[in-house]
Structures are given as structure tokens and as C-alpha cells.
Design a protein around this motif. Sequence first.
Motif, PDB file in Angstrom:
ATOM      1  N   UNK A 249      -9.568 -11.113   0.703  1.00  0.00           N
ATOM      2  CA  UNK A 249      -8.340 -11.751   1.147  1.00  0.00           C
ATOM      3  C   UNK A 249      -8.551 -13.224   1.474  1.00  0.00           C
ATOM      4  N   UNK A 250      -9.801 -13.603   1.765  1.00  0.00           N
ATOM      5  CA  UNK A 250     -10.096 -15.006   2.074  1.00  0.00           C
ATOM      6  C   UNK A 250      -9.794 -15.910   0.884  1.00  0.00           C
ATOM      7  N   UNK A 251      -9.901 -15.353  -0.331  1.00  0.00           N
ATOM      8  CA  UNK A 251      -9.653 -16.128  -1.549  1.00  0.00           C
ATOM      9  C   UNK A 251      -8.271 -15.872  -2.123  1.00  0.00           C
ATOM     10  N   UNK A 252      -7.438 -15.153  -1.395  1.00  0.00           N
ATOM     11  CA  UNK A 252      -6.082 -14.895  -1.863  1.00  0.00           C
ATOM     12  C   UNK A 252      -5.928 -13.616  -2.664  1.00  0.00           C
ATOM     13  N   UNK A 253      -7.000 -12.850  -2.832  1.00  0.00           N
ATOM     14  CA  UNK A 253      -6.919 -11.611  -3.601  1.00  0.00           C
ATOM     15  C   UNK A 253      -6.450 -10.461  -2.718  1.00  0.00           C
ATOM     16  N   UNK A 284       3.121  11.189  -0.835  1.00  0.00           N
ATOM     17  CA  UNK A 284       1.870  11.792  -0.409  1.00  0.00           C
ATOM     18  C   UNK A 284       0.943  10.725   0.148  1.00  0.00           C
ATOM     19  N   UNK A 285       0.222  11.078   1.169  1.00  0.00           N
ATOM     20  CA  UNK A 285      -0.684  10.124   1.810  1.00  0.00           C
ATOM     21  C   UNK A 285      -2.046  10.153   1.134  1.00  0.00           C
ATOM     22  N   UNK A 286      -2.037  10.088  -0.202  1.00  0.00           N
ATOM     23  CA  UNK A 286      -3.284  10.128  -0.955  1.00  0.00           C
ATOM     24  C   UNK A 286      -3.842   8.717  -1.115  1.00  0.00           C
ATOM     25  N   UNK A 287      -5.163   8.578  -1.321  1.00  0.00           N
ATOM     26  CA  UNK A 287      -5.764   7.242  -1.415  1.00  0.00           C
ATOM     27  C   UNK A 287      -5.588   6.613  -2.800  1.00  0.00           C
ATOM     28  N   UNK A 288      -5.475   5.287  -2.801  1.00  0.00           N
ATOM     29  CA  UNK A 288      -5.349   4.525  -4.050  1.00  0.00           C
ATOM     30  C   UNK A 288      -6.340   3.363  -4.037  1.00  0.00           C
ATOM     31  N   UNK A 289      -6.919   3.087  -5.218  1.00  0.00           N
ATOM     32  CA  UNK A 289      -7.799   1.933  -5.385  1.00  0.00           C
ATOM     33  C   UNK A 289      -7.159   0.990  -6.399  1.00  0.00           C
ATOM     34  N   UNK A 290      -6.752  -0.184  -5.922  1.00  0.00           N
ATOM     35  CA  UNK A 290      -6.031  -1.158  -6.756  1.00  0.00           C
ATOM     36  C   UNK A 290      -6.556  -2.545  -6.418  1.00  0.00           C
ATOM     37  N   UNK A 291      -6.661  -3.394  -7.466  1.00  0.00           N
ATOM     38  CA  UNK A 291      -7.148  -4.753  -7.246  1.00  0.00           C
ATOM     39  C   UNK A 291      -6.172  -5.762  -7.860  1.00  0.00           C
ATOM     40  N   UNK A 292      -5.776  -6.732  -7.041  1.00  0.00           N
ATOM     41  CA  UNK A 292      -4.972  -7.864  -7.492  1.00  0.00           C
ATOM     42  C   UNK A 292      -5.795  -9.122  -7.227  1.00  0.00           C
ATOM     43  N   UNK A 293      -6.294  -9.739  -8.289  1.00  0.00           N
ATOM     44  CA  UNK A 293      -7.270 -10.824  -8.143  1.00  0.00           C
ATOM     45  C   UNK A 293      -6.755 -12.187  -8.590  1.00  0.00           C
ATOM     46  N   UNK A 301       3.159  -7.385  -8.205  1.00  0.00           N
ATOM     47  CA  UNK A 301       2.461  -6.391  -7.384  1.00  0.00           C
ATOM     48  C   UNK A 301       3.275  -5.106  -7.304  1.00  0.00           C
ATOM     49  N   UNK A 302       4.585  -5.234  -7.051  1.00  0.00           N
ATOM     50  CA  UNK A 302       5.426  -4.047  -6.948  1.00  0.00           C
ATOM     51  C   UNK A 302       5.515  -3.290  -8.271  1.00  0.00           C
ATOM     52  N   UNK A 303       5.594  -4.018  -9.376  1.00  0.00           N
ATOM     53  CA  UNK A 303       5.684  -3.363 -10.685  1.00  0.00           C
ATOM     54  C   UNK A 303       4.398  -2.607 -11.017  1.00  0.00           C
ATOM     55  N   UNK A 304       3.247  -3.229 -10.732  1.00  0.00           N
ATOM     56  CA  UNK A 304       1.963  -2.560 -10.986  1.00  0.00           C
ATOM     57  C   UNK A 304       1.811  -1.354 -10.064  1.00  0.00           C
ATOM     58  N   UNK A 305       2.198  -1.527  -8.815  1.00  0.00           N
ATOM     59  CA  UNK A 305       2.129  -0.420  -7.869  1.00  0.00           C
ATOM     60  C   UNK A 305       3.036   0.724  -8.311  1.00  0.00           C
TER      61      UNK A 305
END
Length: 330
Positions: A249-253, A284-293, A301-305
Motif C-alpha cells: 500500500x506504500x506504493x499505491x498497490x 460467503x465469508x470465504x477468503x480471496x487473494x487479489x492483486x491490484x498493482x 477494481x469493482x469490475x475485477x472484483x
Amino acid sequence: MKENYIYQILKQFFVNSYPPEIESKVQKWIIKDKWSAEKNNAMSAIWDEIEIPPNDNTYRALDRVKNTIRQIESKKKHLKMRRILLGSAAVIIPVLLLLGSYFYINQDVKMIEVITSSNQQKQCTLSDGTTILLNSCTKIIYPSKFKDTTRVVTLEGEAYFSVASDATKPFIVKTSDLSVKVLGTKFNISAYPTNDRTITTLNSGKIQVNIQSKKTDSKYILKPNQEIVFNKIDKSVLINTVTDENASWKDGSLVFQDATFNDILNTIERRYGVTIDYNKQEFLNMPYTIKFLNNESLEDVLNILQEIVGGFEYKKENSRITIIQKGGKK
């Protein structure tokens, strides 16, 4: 905060004596109205713990001291207060001297509060040389000077710490769910009140994480490239091996590693300064791994999500976003 420091100082140095010059300054401080309630509370607490059986005269002396502190209104009463103090029981004088001595020495220490807004980062440099980079919607509280045996700060939100090394003064970060103790290191803490998880990630050095809850009261030692995840819902604890992307997040990602849908939406709200309405029970409160760089826009972001999570549609009106489960009412 003041009451706690008063109590600690008095407990630690109760039997100490002070030179005349300090005693004079303390007595001048005692007769001032400032912090009179704190003085009363501290004296009462210590009085209750005194092992030496006091007699009726000492009880009456204590009452006179406390009443005079509350009722000081003029210089005449100030002088009277001084006479009362000098004539009080010996067991009371050390207490008052220690109280005044502590505040006289520490009167230049102030508590500093720094708060960031949505999509804002801010860096703080502490008196010991420690630097702290705050993420958006974060609050940190720290003293203008560290004068105790520890260096303590309080965090609500997310921050990256580069702690100045001092083996004689451990650095402690307190959050609502855990505390992190270090001597000198670099680490990231994500402790937003609305998130489902509190995460501490270590980049270099060594830290001790204390987790306190109704189900656990445990200590964990982290090594570099490890993170500890405390789940506030089920009170579970996980230790994972990670990269430094947890502070991306320090680099805006935006990087989400096994994050809940709720935590992802909370992060989007803070990053883009929006409010997102949705029914938690429908997802569902399931985990997700997503990267926006690549500094993606809110819509990207919303469309990819939407593609990854699926099962929902959204509509945007100014700064408010409504997420609706597919097939639900619009």
C-alpha cells in the motif's frame, strides 16, 4: 493515562527521598488546582495499600490535604495548604512529593495524535528517530518524548514502522486486539476496527506479538517474512510466510492475501473515499487473494472484483456504492 503513570511512579519510588530543591518545587506544584482530581485518586489508591497501620491523626491529616486541594481559591489558602502539608503525617508527605516530582519533570511531555483521511498517507518521525508511515483512515497516538523504560504508541488502522534500535527501551505498539513488542525492526500492522482480521507482518528484525482475547492470551515470536493473522470473528491465529507485498500500500498497490469480502470492501472504501452498502449475510465469508498493482480506478477494481467473486451487481451514485446479489432486489 495520567492516573496510570502516577500510580506506577508512586509504587516504584514510594520509599525514596528527595533533595530540598525538588521538595520545594513539588510543594509549589501541589497547591495548584491543576490535576487535583488525579492527585486525590492517586493518594487514595496508595493510601489503601499502605501496610503501616495509620492512626486517627493521619486519617484526619489526609482528609485535610484532600479537602484543601479541592477548595483552593486564593493565595491565603495556598499558604495554609503548605502549612498543612508540612504538618501532615510522615506517610503522606512522600506520596505528595513523588507526585509533584513526576509531573514537574514530565510537564513538557505532550501526547500527539495524527489522523489520516481517505486516500491519504502521512509520515511521522518520533523523538527517538523511529519513522511511521500511516495508511489511509488511520490514527496513531504517541508522546512528544519517551521518558519511561518503554516506548509505547497506540494504533488504530494500518501503519509501517521503522523502529530506531534501543535495547534499553523496547518499542511497543498497542491495538485493540494485540500488542507488538520490538527492539529495532521494520514491520507492518493492519488493525482497522471494521476489518475481520488484525495482521502484523515482519520485514526485518524480530518482534513479539501478544494477543489478548476471551479465547486466547498468547505470545508469538515472528521472524522476517512472517505474518500473524488474528481473526476477530472466531479468535483464531495463523502464522504465514509472506513477502513484503503486505506493505505494498506504500506504493499505491492493493494486495489482498486470503482476505474476506468484508475486508476487501473496507479497504476500497478507505482508498477511494466511498461508502459501500451491502448485505453481509448474502455473501460467503470465504477468503480471496487479489492483486491490484497498477493504480487501477475504482471502476476497474469493482469490475475485477465482480468477475472474481461473482454473484453480485453494483450501482454507483456519487460517492455511494450499492452492491446487490444477483437475483436480489434493486
